[in-house]
Write a protein that holds these residues in place. Structure first.
Motif, PDB file in Angstrom:
ATOM      1  N   PRO A  37       0.914  -1.111   0.025  1.00 47.47           N
ATOM      2  CA  PRO A  37       0.072   0.020  -0.096  1.00 47.47           C
ATOM      3  C   PRO A  37       0.955   1.246   0.010  1.00 47.47           C
ATOM      4  CG  PRO A  37      -0.731  -1.726   1.667  1.00 47.47           C
ATOM      5  CD  PRO A  37       0.532  -2.144   1.120  1.00 47.47           C
ATOM      6  N   LYS A  38       0.209   2.319  -0.677  1.00 47.20           N
ATOM      7  CA  LYS A  38       1.273   3.730  -0.763  1.00 47.20           C
ATOM      8  C   LYS A  38       1.457   4.267   0.475  1.00 47.20           C
ATOM      9  CE  LYS A  38       0.117   4.708  -5.599  1.00 47.20           C
ATOM     10  NZ  LYS A  38      -0.040   5.722  -6.409  1.00 47.20           N
ATOM     11  N   ASP A  39       0.572   4.110   1.564  1.00 49.88           N
ATOM     12  CA  ASP A  39       0.569   4.547   2.898  1.00 49.88           C
ATOM     13  C   ASP A  39       1.889   3.979   3.675  1.00 49.88           C
ATOM     14  OD1 ASP A  39      -0.864   2.284   3.146  1.00 49.88           O
ATOM     15  OD2 ASP A  39      -2.069   3.266   4.961  1.00 49.88           O
ATOM     16  N   LEU A  40       2.334   2.630   3.291  1.00 52.37           N
ATOM     17  CA  LEU A  40       3.443   2.114   3.941  1.00 52.37           C
ATOM     18  C   LEU A  40       4.794   2.751   3.698  1.00 52.37           C
ATOM     19  CD1 LEU A  40       3.972  -0.317   5.820  1.00 52.37           C
ATOM     20  CD2 LEU A  40       4.246  -1.680   3.591  1.00 52.37           C
ATOM     21  N   ASN A  41       5.316   3.008   4.638  1.00 55.85           N
ATOM     22  CA  ASN A  41       7.033   3.648   4.425  1.00 55.85           C
ATOM     23  C   ASN A  41       7.844   2.659   4.110  1.00 55.85           C
ATOM     24  OD1 ASN A  41       8.686   5.543   3.934  1.00 55.85           O
ATOM     25  ND2 ASN A  41       9.058   6.046   6.181  1.00 55.85           N
ATOM     26  N   ILE A  42       8.575   2.416   2.910  1.00 53.48           N
ATOM     27  CA  ILE A  42       9.698   1.498   2.569  1.00 53.48           C
ATOM     28  C   ILE A  42      10.940   2.364   2.460  1.00 53.48           C
ATOM     29  CG2 ILE A  42      10.267  -0.349   1.168  1.00 53.48           C
ATOM     30  CD1 ILE A  42       7.206  -1.001   0.467  1.00 53.48           C
ATOM     31  N   VAL A  43      11.692   2.018   3.245  1.00 55.26           N
ATOM     32  CA  VAL A  43      12.900   2.614   3.019  1.00 55.26           C
ATOM     33  C   VAL A  43      14.443   1.621   3.145  1.00 55.26           C
ATOM     34  CG1 VAL A  43      14.696   4.409   4.122  1.00 55.26           C
ATOM     35  CG2 VAL A  43      12.182   4.541   4.486  1.00 55.26           C
ATOM     36  N   ARG A  44      15.358   1.838   2.164  1.00 56.43           N
ATOM     37  CA  ARG A  44      16.583   1.098   2.187  1.00 56.43           C
ATOM     38  C   ARG A  44      17.264   1.553   3.519  1.00 56.43           C
ATOM     39  NH1 ARG A  44      18.708   0.190  -3.853  1.00 56.43           N
ATOM     40  NH2 ARG A  44      20.454  -0.393  -2.776  1.00 56.43           N
ATOM     41  N   SER A  45      18.036   0.348   3.999  1.00 61.55           N
ATOM     42  CA  SER A  45      18.813   0.687   5.050  1.00 61.55           C
ATOM     43  C   SER A  45      20.026   1.593   4.953  1.00 61.55           C
ATOM     44  CB  SER A  45      19.615  -0.814   5.551  1.00 61.55           C
ATOM     45  OG  SER A  45      20.347  -1.168   4.534  1.00 61.55           O
ATOM     46  N   THR A  46      20.495   1.661   3.597  1.00 63.23           N
ATOM     47  CA  THR A  46      21.526   2.675   3.242  1.00 63.23           C
ATOM     48  C   THR A  46      21.222   3.958   3.449  1.00 63.23           C
ATOM     49  OG1 THR A  46      20.773   2.430   0.886  1.00 63.23           O
ATOM     50  CG2 THR A  46      22.885   1.080   1.706  1.00 63.23           C
ATOM     51  N   VAL A  47      19.834   4.311   3.195  1.00 65.18           N
ATOM     52  CA  VAL A  47      19.018   5.609   3.284  1.00 65.18           C
ATOM     53  C   VAL A  47      19.080   5.990   4.589  1.00 65.18           C
ATOM     54  CG1 VAL A  47      17.221   7.035   2.806  1.00 65.18           C
ATOM     55  CG2 VAL A  47      18.040   5.496   1.194  1.00 65.18           C
ATOM     56  N   ILE A  48      18.453   4.973   5.655  1.00 64.53           N
ATOM     57  CA  ILE A  48      18.423   5.221   7.048  1.00 64.53           C
ATOM     58  C   ILE A  48      19.596   5.567   7.592  1.00 64.53           C
ATOM     59  CG2 ILE A  48      17.809   4.201   9.289  1.00 64.53           C
ATOM     60  CD1 ILE A  48      15.555   2.683   7.568  1.00 64.53           C
ATOM     61  N   GLU A  49      20.759   4.754   7.195  1.00 63.74           N
ATOM     62  CA  GLU A  49      22.232   5.053   7.646  1.00 63.74           C
ATOM     63  C   GLU A  49      22.833   6.420   7.521  1.00 63.74           C
ATOM     64  OE1 GLU A  49      24.238   1.671   6.721  1.00 63.74           O
ATOM     65  OE2 GLU A  49      23.502   0.430   8.273  1.00 63.74           O
ATOM     66  N   LYS A  50      22.436   6.637   6.300  1.00 61.99           N
ATOM     67  CA  LYS A  50      23.047   8.233   5.725  1.00 61.99           C
ATOM     68  C   LYS A  50      22.431   9.227   6.388  1.00 61.99           C
ATOM     69  CE  LYS A  50      23.628  10.643   1.344  1.00 61.99           C
ATOM     70  NZ  LYS A  50      23.291  10.922   0.075  1.00 61.99           N
ATOM     71  N   GLU A  54      23.300   8.520  13.823  1.00 59.99           N
ATOM     72  CA  GLU A  54      23.298   8.055  15.282  1.00 59.99           C
ATOM     73  C   GLU A  54      22.822   6.674  15.067  1.00 59.99           C
ATOM     74  OE1 GLU A  54      19.386  10.303  14.505  1.00 59.99           O
ATOM     75  OE2 GLU A  54      21.527  10.742  13.925  1.00 59.99           O
ATOM     76  N   LEU A  55      22.020   6.283  14.409  1.00 61.85           N
ATOM     77  CA  LEU A  55      21.344   4.890  14.381  1.00 61.85           C
ATOM     78  C   LEU A  55      22.272   3.777  13.645  1.00 61.85           C
ATOM     79  CD1 LEU A  55      17.800   5.398  12.991  1.00 61.85           C
ATOM     80  CD2 LEU A  55      18.492   5.129  15.155  1.00 61.85           C
ATOM     81  N   ARG A  56      23.440   4.291  13.152  1.00 59.90           N
ATOM     82  CA  ARG A  56      24.458   3.328  12.427  1.00 59.90           C
ATOM     83  C   ARG A  56      24.801   2.025  13.284  1.00 59.90           C
ATOM     84  NH1 ARG A  56      27.952   4.158   7.624  1.00 59.90           N
ATOM     85  NH2 ARG A  56      26.959   6.200   7.578  1.00 59.90           N
ATOM     86  N   GLY A  57      25.339   2.224  14.291  1.00 55.41           N
ATOM     87  CA  GLY A  57      25.719   1.598  15.475  1.00 55.41           C
ATOM     88  C   GLY A  57      24.562   0.440  16.093  1.00 55.41           C
ATOM     89  N   LYS A  58      23.296   1.092  15.853  1.00 54.47           N
ATOM     90  CA  LYS A  58      22.271   0.535  16.606  1.00 54.47           C
ATOM     91  C   LYS A  58      21.495  -0.502  15.794  1.00 54.47           C
ATOM     92  CE  LYS A  58      21.564   4.289  19.612  1.00 54.47           C
ATOM     93  NZ  LYS A  58      20.825   5.633  20.047  1.00 54.47           N
ATOM     94  N   LEU A  59      21.584  -0.063  14.477  1.00 54.48           N
ATOM     95  CA  LEU A  59      20.741  -1.095  13.470  1.00 54.48           C
ATOM     96  C   LEU A  59      21.486  -2.470  13.326  1.00 54.48           C
ATOM     97  CD1 LEU A  59      20.003   1.433  10.802  1.00 54.48           C
ATOM     98  CD2 LEU A  59      18.474   0.593  12.542  1.00 54.48           C
ATOM     99  N   PRO A  60      20.596  -3.513  13.273  1.00 53.04           N
ATOM    100  CA  PRO A  60      21.269  -4.913  13.242  1.00 53.04           C
ATOM    101  C   PRO A  60      22.032  -5.084  11.697  1.00 53.04           C
ATOM    102  CG  PRO A  60      19.025  -5.073  12.815  1.00 53.04           C
ATOM    103  CD  PRO A  60      19.422  -3.472  13.260  1.00 53.04           C
TER     104      PRO A  60
END
Length: 82
Positions: A37-50, A54-60
């Motif tokens: 569904p369009k209302d679901l947010n889908i994001v690549r891990s590389t984008v989240i880290e970029k 501060e989340l880089r060390g916390k993400l699995p």
């Protein structure tokens, strides 16, 4: 966590409205199609880290299993390799 071996054009359903289609790949790259569904947010891990360093060390982190080599499926040797 669930680990699966899938074939090209095989798909997985997540709930009733999210479909992951495996389109194939080469080397260490895999192509997938996500039908959601369009209302679901889908994001690549590389984008989240970029954008959230501060989340880089916390993400699995997930790595390929070195015990699983090319040409083997389900513990069986590919019939062309000997």
């Amino acid at each position: 966590m669930l680990r699966l071996s899938v074939s090209t054009e095989e798909f997985l359903m997540i709930g009733d409205d999210i479909k992951l289609v495996f389109l194939g790949g080469t080397g260490s790259h895999l192509r997938i199609m996500i039908d959601a569904p369009k209302d679901l947010n889908i994001v690549r891990s590389t984008v989240i880290e970029k954008y959230n360093p501060e989340l880089r060390g916390k993400l699995p982190k997930y790595y390929a299993d070195p015990k699983l080599s090319r040409g083997k499926r389900g513990g069986q040797q590919n019939s062309q390799s000997k």
